[in-house]
Design an enzyme around this catalytic site. Structure first.
Site, PDB file in Angstrom:
ATOM      1  CD  GLU A   1      -7.619   6.089   6.381  1.00  0.00           C
ATOM      2  OE1 GLU A   1      -6.579   5.410   5.962  1.00  0.00           O
ATOM      3  OE2 GLU A   1      -7.246   7.340   5.668  1.00  0.00           O
TER       4      GLU A   1
ATOM      5  CG  ASP B   1      -2.926  10.986   5.323  1.00  0.00           C
ATOM      6  OD1 ASP B   1      -1.988  10.582   5.891  1.00  0.00           O
ATOM      7  OD2 ASP B   1      -3.731  10.363   4.581  1.00  0.00           O
TER       8      ASP B   1
ATOM      9  CD  GLU C   1      -0.696   8.442   0.905  1.00  0.00           C
ATOM     10  OE1 GLU C   1      -0.144   8.135   1.753  1.00  0.00           O
ATOM     11  OE2 GLU C   1      -1.886   8.122   0.661  1.00  0.00           O
TER      12      GLU C   1
ATOM     13  CE  LYS D   1      -5.782   3.010   8.981  1.00  0.00           C
ATOM     14  NZ  LYS D   1      -5.516   3.135   7.616  1.00  0.00           N
TER      15      LYS D   1
ATOM     16  CD  GLU E   1      -3.061   0.962   2.015  1.00  0.00           C
ATOM     17  OE1 GLU E   1      -3.326  -0.273   2.487  1.00  0.00           O
ATOM     18  OE2 GLU E   1      -3.739   2.019   2.508  1.00  0.00           O
ATOM     19  NE  ARG E   2      -2.465   5.425  -0.277  1.00  0.00           N
ATOM     20  CZ  ARG E   2      -3.361   5.541  -0.832  1.00  0.00           C
ATOM     21  NH1 ARG E   2      -3.318   5.714  -2.415  1.00  0.00           N
ATOM     22  NH2 ARG E   2      -4.578   5.966  -0.575  1.00  0.00           N
TER      23      ARG E   2
ATOM     24  NE  ARG F   1      -0.413   4.392  11.991  1.00  0.00           N
ATOM     25  CZ  ARG F   1      -0.978   4.703  10.702  1.00  0.00           C
ATOM     26  NH1 ARG F   1      -2.205   4.116  10.354  1.00  0.00           N
ATOM     27  NH2 ARG F   1      -0.507   5.607   9.801  1.00  0.00           N
TER      28      ARG F   1
HETATM   29  O1  GCW Z   1      -2.048   8.463   4.127  1.00  0.00           O
HETATM   30  C1  GCW Z   1      -3.070   7.476   4.333  1.00  0.00           C
HETATM   31  C2  GCW Z   1      -2.938   6.496   3.247  1.00  0.00           C
HETATM   32  C3  GCW Z   1      -3.503   5.182   3.536  1.00  0.00           C
HETATM   33  C4  GCW Z   1      -3.062   4.773   4.809  1.00  0.00           C
HETATM   34  C5  GCW Z   1      -3.300   5.519   6.056  1.00  0.00           C
HETATM   35  C6  GCW Z   1      -2.793   5.404   7.299  1.00  0.00           C
HETATM   36  C7  GCW Z   1      -2.289   2.480   5.512  1.00  0.00           C
HETATM   37  O2  GCW Z   1      -3.758   7.081   1.959  1.00  0.00           O
HETATM   38  O3  GCW Z   1      -3.156   4.378   2.302  1.00  0.00           O
HETATM   39  O4  GCW Z   1      -3.361   3.390   5.039  1.00  0.00           O
HETATM   40  O5  GCW Z   1      -2.941   6.866   5.563  1.00  0.00           O
HETATM   41  O6  GCW Z   1      -2.045   5.968   7.590  1.00  0.00           O
HETATM   42  O7  GCW Z   1      -3.290   4.384   7.872  1.00  0.00           O
END
Ligand code: GCW
Length: 657
Positions: free
Chosen positions: A272, A351, A379, A268, A146-147, A305
């Site tokens: 999200e 973010d 990212e 986490k 991811e990313r 987190r």
């Molecule tokens: O920056 C955002 C990203 C998600 C990421 C999230 C996080 C892993 O777009 O891809 O998920 O933060 O930090 O949890």
């Protein structure tokens, strides 16, 4: 994979020590690592009784016979003292990992004449972590990592842990050489497959931990808060339920039976879409402490987190402000977290944007161990297609003094150390863009010594990676020194953030991409002005989450720094910045200048042909083609958008569409 790049440890680095003699005193796995390193570097073992060119000796045995004994009082297990006796180098170490760090320090020093002083070196924080957002199975949208902008994962392939993990061993060596001592090996978004790493697939985690251990690195797992329910056969994951607590205790006990130095869990939760304690009417302290109690008997940590916000907002509702969320959630919980909980806080309130104020959560948690979370993977900063050296951004974050310029900087306040998202994948250059290796290097060095100067770190990285070619050094420095500010200049202006494309994975401009989305609204541009009113007087009140002097500094247009004005205020296009330019003219000027600067960077790189290896040169050149294209796309979309909104023409009459 062919021709894997050596990053900052090519064999040439050991040229200066080759053929010299070494005596390594002490036993154990890490000392064996040092011996193997010395052999690899072509050093010879000094015969007993002979004076070695380099002696690595434990503090307990050092210096009793020396005329001027060293002050070794309180030297920690990761610390070492670099000194000389009779013109020969000596590294005195506190604990075995200090010997390893002392070895790599010696290699770095050997690159240049290192003088003959005595240096006591110890990491500022014991927690120096790197988080991988690697998925075991390929995620339908996010892919393997991811990313991730550097290919596949070095840990996983085809839905399982790789059979051949030899690259992980080489990675561990690179990380140890910059002082990283903890790695979380899977994504914080934990799918069902990934959750099984804790249970059914523990044997595979053991394999990975075995490769990190000889380099002083402890392995951590990201876990799913709902695991007792989804993979444990229970009918709840309620943190106050006894069966749930004992499920986690059993899981932790099983892990430690096979990985005695296991680092702990990274979580986490309620973020999200990830499960968390809210589903049971519990709060984040309830959730974190339950896991912490499962790990405490084994010496493990919970990295919990703070990235908690509502991602199902209604853009019509002006009262919701994503920037407020982490503080609103966590500040009231200060003092309630167990000792082995580390609250992991992103550096900014939103973010990982190119520019954000420092998160007010960090100064709000005086009775909590807080770790600063950074993003080495790019990212929102060019996705390793743009050359962006991030250490200057981190420097500003670490220097921010939340209680005012005369009080402690952030680097002194974070008691839980640092964590960051890795930018590494199975790419031949590890990081996609070869110059992005500098970010990983700099992150490691800053976790060890958060006071380092980004330019000095860069010189060090260049010398290790490319040798002592002065043209290469000057060229790369001129490309990277200000590259973060250059990137800022052609992307979202004045701290407003985002304006990235949701559909292209946050890459490239899309000014209104998030404006009417449930993930939060970021610029509120209309015909009269732009920016988010986060003041206490008339806005969301976010500015009031800071201690003084920052609350009043950010509240007022008179004092808010230019680079953050649109983060805190909604202003007319004609608003004059401290710089003297109007907001609209600033937008035009910086976007034109940013593209010109990128063209210069690309030209500088072209001139370095022959000064860096051809494969590195080719790859970076290819990235510059894209960076130049993308910077123009950003310039033209942002300028055109604001020209059409405001109707204000560019003072200098340049082309806007
Ligand atoms: O920056 C955002 C990203 C998600 C990421 C999230 C996080 C892993 O777009 O891809 O998920 O933060 O930090 O949890």
């Amino acid at each position: 994979m062919t021709n894997e790049h050596a990053m900052w440890l090519p064999d040439e680095v050991s040229r200066a020590v080759r053929g010299r003699s070494i005596a390594v005193i002490g036993d154990g796995m890490l000392l064996d690592t040092v011996r193997a390193e010395a052999e690899r570097a072509g050093m010879t073992t000094a015969r007993p009784g002979d004076r070695a060119d380099l002696t690595i000796v434990p503090a307990a045995q050092a210096g009793t016979a020396w005329e001027e004994p060293l002050d070794l009082d309180g030297l920690g297990p990761e610390g070492f003292v670099h000194t000389q006796r009779d013109g020969r180098a000596v590294v005195v170490y506190g604990g075995a990992s200090g010997a390893l760090y002392g070895w790599f320090d010696h290699l770095r020093r050997s690159l240049h004449e290192s003088g003959d002083g005595t240096d006591r070196c110890e990491p500022r924080h014991p927690l120096r972590m790197l988080d991988h957002w690697d998925n075991v199975s390929i995620h339908p949208v996010m892919g393997q990592v991811e990313r991730g902008y550097a290919g596949g994962s070095i840990f996983y392939e085809d839905g399982r842990v790789r059979a051949d993990l030899s690259r992980v061993a080489r990675y561990a060596r690179l990380l140890a050489s910059v002082g990283i001592n903890r790695v979380a090996i899977n994504n914080v978004n934990v799918g069902r497959r990934e959750a099984l790493l804790l249970t059914e697939d523990l044997g595979e985690v053991v394999r990975i931990a075995d490769l990190f251990r000889p380099w002083g690195i402890r392995t951590h797992l990201a876990v799913s808060f709902a695991a007792p329910l989804t993979i444990g056969g229970l009918d709840t994951a309620d943190p106050l339920d006894e069966d749930v607590a004992s499920w986690w205790e059993d899981a932790a006990t099983a892990v430690y039976a096979r990985i005695p130095d296991f680092g702990g869990f990274l979580v986490k939760a309620d973020s999200e879409g990830q499960p968390g304690p809210y589903a049971y009417g519990r709060d984040h302290a309830d959730g974190a402490n339950m896991l912490a109690r499962a790990l405490a008997p084994h010496g493990g940590l919970v990295h919990w987190r703070a990235f908690v916000y509502n991602h199902r907002q209604d853009w019509r509702d002006r009262s919701t402000d994503r920037a407020r969320a982490a503080f609103d959630t966590f500040a009231p919980l200060d003092g309630r977290f167990d000792d082995n909980v580390v609250l992991q806080v992103k550096f900014g309130p939103v973010d990982f944007q190119t520019r954000e104020p420092v998160s007010p959560v960090i100064p709000a948690m005086a009775h909590t161990k807080v770790a600063l979370e950074l993003q080495v993977t790019q990212e929102y900063t060019g996705q390793q297609r743009h050359a962006v050296y991030l250490a200057p951004q981190w420097r500003e974050v670490l220097d921010f003094a939340p209680f005012g310029p005369d009080a402690a900087p952030l680097s002194d306040i974070v008691q839980g150390g640092m964590a960051a998202v890795s930018n590494v994948g199975d790419d031949a250059f590890w990081t996609g863009h070869p110059l992005a290796q500098a970010n990983l290097y700099a992150y490691g060095r800053l976790t060890w010594d958060p006071a380092l100067d980004p330019r000095a770190i860069l010189d060090e990285w260049i010398a290790l990676t490319f040798g002592d070619d002065e043209a290469a050094r000057r060229g790369i420095r001129s490309i990277l020194d200000d590259s973060w500010r250059t990137y800022e200049s052609y992307t979202a202006p004045l701290g407003v953030g985002f304006m990235v494309s949701p559909l292209r994975g946050h890459y490239g401009p899309d000014v209104d991409g998030y404006e009417y989305s449930p993930w939060g609204t970021y610029h509120f541009a209309d015909r009269d002005g732009v920016g988010v009113d986060r003041t206490v007087a008339t806005g969301t009140g976010y500015a009031g989450q800071y201690p003084e002097p920052w609350a009043r500094t950010y509240e007022s247009l008179e004092t808010v720094p230019d680079e953050l004005v649109l983060f805190f205020h909604h202003v007319p296009y004609g608003h004059r910045l401290h710089s003297g330019a109007t907001v609209i003219q600033h937008i035009y000027d910086t976007h034109f200048a940013g593209v010109e600067r990128v063209d210069e960077m690309a030209a500088t790189w072209d001139d370095l042909r022959g000064h860096v290896p051809d494969d590195v040169h080719d790859r970076v050149r290819e990235r510059f083609v894209e960076q130049r294209r993308s910077a123009r796309e950003w310039r033209d979309q942002i300028n055109t958008y604001f020209f059409r909104k405001s109707g204000v023409t560019d003072e200098r009459g340049r082309e806007i569409y």
